[in-house]
Motif scaffolding. Sequence first.
Motif, mmCIF file in Angstrom:
data_model
loop_
_atom_site.group_PDB
_atom_site.id
_atom_site.type_symbol
_atom_site.label_atom_id
_atom_site.label_comp_id
_atom_site.label_asym_id
_atom_site.label_seq_id
_atom_site.Cartn_x
_atom_site.Cartn_y
_atom_site.Cartn_z
ATOM 1 N N MET A 208 -0.489 -12.477 2.772
ATOM 2 C CA MET A 208 -1.145 -11.181 2.957
ATOM 3 C C MET A 208 -1.710 -10.665 1.643
ATOM 4 O O MET A 208 -2.841 -10.151 1.597
ATOM 5 C CB MET A 208 -0.144 -10.166 3.527
ATOM 6 C CG MET A 208 0.202 -10.346 4.986
ATOM 7 S SD MET A 208 1.389 -9.080 5.519
ATOM 8 C CE MET A 208 1.323 -9.300 7.301
ATOM 9 N N ALA A 209 -0.927 -10.800 0.565
ATOM 10 C CA ALA A 209 -1.406 -10.362 -0.748
ATOM 11 C C ALA A 209 -2.656 -11.128 -1.151
ATOM 12 O O ALA A 209 -3.621 -10.553 -1.673
ATOM 13 C CB ALA A 209 -0.307 -10.549 -1.798
ATOM 14 N N SER A 235 -6.980 -3.940 -8.313
ATOM 15 C CA SER A 235 -6.483 -4.507 -9.575
ATOM 16 C C SER A 235 -4.998 -4.850 -9.531
ATOM 17 O O SER A 235 -4.434 -5.292 -10.525
ATOM 18 C CB SER A 235 -6.717 -3.507 -10.715
ATOM 19 O OG SER A 235 -6.017 -2.293 -10.475
ATOM 20 N N ARG A 236 -4.347 -4.684 -8.375
ATOM 21 C CA ARG A 236 -2.917 -4.971 -8.287
ATOM 22 C C ARG A 236 -2.631 -6.469 -8.372
ATOM 23 O O ARG A 236 -3.413 -7.298 -7.896
ATOM 24 C CB ARG A 236 -2.348 -4.412 -6.969
ATOM 25 C CG ARG A 236 -2.256 -2.899 -6.926
ATOM 26 C CD ARG A 236 -1.794 -2.424 -5.563
ATOM 27 N NE ARG A 236 -2.787 -2.681 -4.526
ATOM 28 C CZ ARG A 236 -2.610 -2.388 -3.240
ATOM 29 N NH1 ARG A 236 -1.473 -1.820 -2.848
ATOM 30 N NH2 ARG A 236 -3.558 -2.640 -2.357
ATOM 31 N N THR A 237 -1.486 -6.796 -8.966
ATOM 32 C CA THR A 237 -1.057 -8.191 -9.039
ATOM 33 C C THR A 237 -0.479 -8.621 -7.694
ATOM 34 O O THR A 237 -0.255 -7.797 -6.795
ATOM 35 C CB THR A 237 0.005 -8.383 -10.122
ATOM 36 O OG1 THR A 237 1.206 -7.681 -9.726
ATOM 37 C CG2 THR A 237 -0.466 -7.850 -11.471
ATOM 38 N N THR A 238 -0.221 -9.918 -7.564
ATOM 39 C CA THR A 238 0.391 -10.421 -6.333
ATOM 40 C C THR A 238 1.762 -9.792 -6.105
ATOM 41 O O THR A 238 2.116 -9.435 -4.972
ATOM 42 C CB THR A 238 0.520 -11.955 -6.388
ATOM 43 O OG1 THR A 238 -0.780 -12.538 -6.544
ATOM 44 C CG2 THR A 238 1.158 -12.498 -5.121
ATOM 45 N N ASP A 239 2.544 -9.631 -7.182
ATOM 46 C CA ASP A 239 3.855 -8.978 -7.043
ATOM 47 C C ASP A 239 3.704 -7.544 -6.536
ATOM 48 O O ASP A 239 4.460 -7.088 -5.662
ATOM 49 C CB ASP A 239 4.594 -8.980 -8.384
ATOM 50 C CG ASP A 239 5.287 -10.289 -8.659
ATOM 51 O OD1 ASP A 239 5.571 -11.022 -7.691
ATOM 52 O OD2 ASP A 239 5.542 -10.593 -9.835
ATOM 53 N N LEU A 241 1.255 -6.292 -4.765
ATOM 54 C CA LEU A 241 0.809 -6.299 -3.375
ATOM 55 C C LEU A 241 1.932 -6.700 -2.427
ATOM 56 O O LEU A 241 2.070 -6.120 -1.336
ATOM 57 C CB LEU A 241 -0.380 -7.248 -3.220
ATOM 58 C CG LEU A 241 -1.716 -6.699 -3.752
ATOM 59 C CD1 LEU A 241 -2.735 -7.809 -3.909
ATOM 60 C CD2 LEU A 241 -2.248 -5.627 -2.803
ATOM 61 N N ARG A 242 2.735 -7.692 -2.826
ATOM 62 C CA ARG A 242 3.862 -8.071 -1.970
ATOM 63 C C ARG A 242 4.786 -6.883 -1.721
ATOM 64 O O ARG A 242 5.229 -6.632 -0.593
ATOM 65 C CB ARG A 242 4.640 -9.236 -2.606
ATOM 66 C CG ARG A 242 4.105 -10.612 -2.251
ATOM 67 C CD ARG A 242 5.098 -11.692 -2.587
ATOM 68 N NE ARG A 242 5.266 -11.849 -4.016
ATOM 69 C CZ ARG A 242 4.895 -12.916 -4.721
ATOM 70 N NH1 ARG A 242 4.312 -13.932 -4.100
ATOM 71 N NH2 ARG A 242 5.104 -12.990 -6.017
ATOM 72 N N ALA A 243 5.101 -6.163 -2.803
ATOM 73 C CA ALA A 243 5.988 -5.003 -2.670
ATOM 74 C C ALA A 243 5.359 -3.914 -1.809
ATOM 75 O O ALA A 243 6.009 -3.351 -0.915
ATOM 76 C CB ALA A 243 6.333 -4.453 -4.056
ATOM 77 N N ASP A 244 4.093 -3.596 -2.055
ATOM 78 C CA ASP A 244 3.431 -2.524 -1.316
ATOM 79 C C ASP A 244 3.296 -2.858 0.171
ATOM 80 O O ASP A 244 3.520 -2.012 1.040
ATOM 81 C CB ASP A 244 2.047 -2.249 -1.916
ATOM 82 C CG ASP A 244 2.134 -1.687 -3.330
ATOM 83 O OD1 ASP A 244 3.230 -1.264 -3.724
ATOM 84 O OD2 ASP A 244 1.106 -1.682 -4.034
ATOM 85 N N ILE A 245 2.917 -4.102 0.465
ATOM 86 C CA ILE A 245 2.746 -4.501 1.864
ATOM 87 C C ILE A 245 4.094 -4.553 2.580
ATOM 88 O O ILE A 245 4.206 -4.147 3.741
ATOM 89 C CB ILE A 245 2.019 -5.856 1.947
ATOM 90 C CG1 ILE A 245 0.582 -5.725 1.421
ATOM 91 C CG2 ILE A 245 2.009 -6.375 3.380
ATOM 92 C CD1 ILE A 245 -0.138 -7.046 1.277
ATOM 93 N N HIS A 258 -2.990 -1.422 4.103
ATOM 94 C CA HIS A 258 -3.517 -2.440 3.194
ATOM 95 C C HIS A 258 -4.408 -3.457 3.901
ATOM 96 O O HIS A 258 -4.809 -4.446 3.299
ATOM 97 C CB HIS A 258 -2.361 -3.196 2.526
ATOM 98 C CG HIS A 258 -1.482 -2.327 1.704
ATOM 99 N ND1 HIS A 258 -0.461 -1.571 2.248
ATOM 100 C CD2 HIS A 258 -1.470 -2.078 0.382
ATOM 101 C CE1 HIS A 258 0.150 -0.900 1.282
ATOM 102 N NE2 HIS A 258 -0.439 -1.178 0.150
ATOM 103 N N ASP A 259 -4.707 -3.226 5.174
ATOM 104 C CA ASP A 259 -5.428 -4.239 5.929
ATOM 105 C C ASP A 259 -6.823 -4.470 5.369
ATOM 106 O O ASP A 259 -7.414 -3.601 4.726
ATOM 107 C CB ASP A 259 -5.511 -3.855 7.401
ATOM 108 C CG ASP A 259 -5.413 -5.079 8.305
ATOM 109 O OD1 ASP A 259 -5.604 -6.196 7.797
ATOM 110 O OD2 ASP A 259 -5.121 -4.912 9.496
#
Length: 436
Positions: A208-209, A235-239, A241-245, A258-259
Amino acid sequence: MSALMDVTREQVSTLRDLVNMARSIERTISSLQAARDGVLALGSKWALEVAAQNEHPDHADMTLRTAAAELGAALRVSDRTVQRRLVEADVKVNRFPVVWAAQGAGTISASHARAIIDAADHLDDAAARDAYSHRMVEFAQDESPNRVTAVARRIVEQYQPRSLDERHGDAREGRSVWVNDRPDGMAELGILGPAALIHGAFDRLTSMAGAVQTASRQCTDPGERTIDAEHVADSRTTDHLRADIALDVLLTGAPVGHDTPDAALAAITGHVSVTVPVLTLMGRPDGPPAELDGVTPIDLPTARALAGAASGWDRILTDPITGGLLAVDRYRPGQHLGRHLRARDGRCRFLGCGRPARASDIDHHHDAALGGRTNADNLGHFCRRHHMLKHHSPWQVEQRDGGDYAWTSPTGQIYTDRPPPQHTVTFTEDAVPAPF
């Protein structure tokens, strides 16, 4: 531009001397840490003997605290820290003397020792612990601790008195979710659950990220001018995005916040890679356990359920004597060469790296543009970090027989990276199957 292209011979010689000194110092540190463990184990023994002598009803707990407080004051660390070290040292010295001796000799580090011991924490039989320790110490001398951890989890299963299925059934009773508060208005959420589900959830969050990052790039032109005002560059990192999603899905049931513009996130599913030896799949009680991503043993019912529900699966053919990879085929169409390489490499093939092959690049050792062939002898998996290192530094790699990689460092040192042992069964002269 490639790194170290203008380095002089004298500078290369200096780097070589630094490497040799660092290696020597590391061995000395490992030996001294082992010596410290010996002293701490004696402290633990002293507490037990004093308590037994005076028939203390608390089973040496207060005596151990007293000794820990004395040592903590002298070493200027918390007595709780010292007490934890006393227990860990006692386990290493008295339950795993083979590992302790190897660390004392400087052949393995404290991190290697910890990986070997952690995997066998519940192995109660002394003879089994020693046999396991000898095998793992030999393996650990040429590998990084993270690779030792993966193989240790596999090897220790051969010495467990109870099957993985039985132990997994007990362990499932401990599944839980918890929260730890952190400074600055932050907190962490932990989940303990079946490995296949946890890894699948993590893979889905990662996918997803990646989809969000891809959509973000597509919303900007090469000059980074925003084309769609509603979807600015992320500009978010993969980490991040994983946390936010993850929090978005937990709180709302769907990644609505975040879709992507085409609402693609909800359709993404998690993926895991499971290896099941054929004897185990057939229900043989002496078969080795199934493995998740070549690292984590999982129970057979879960492995069978995943295999039965898979749209296709690879058959990995191995040598019955050496366990080496012979061929890979599939009962559904697919990219044969890529499957073969993933089965052979398992992970990034740079020294000490444990990043899974499925998350790494497939690289031509000899550039295809310069005539390099596209076959298994000229291809291998490198994570992005080590892929860049190979192409932009003096590090060189040569693939040898059996899938071994010979890496030549900038100082001329040659290091060998061997492919991970296949998760299979080999046969000895008496025809008794021996799982690796």
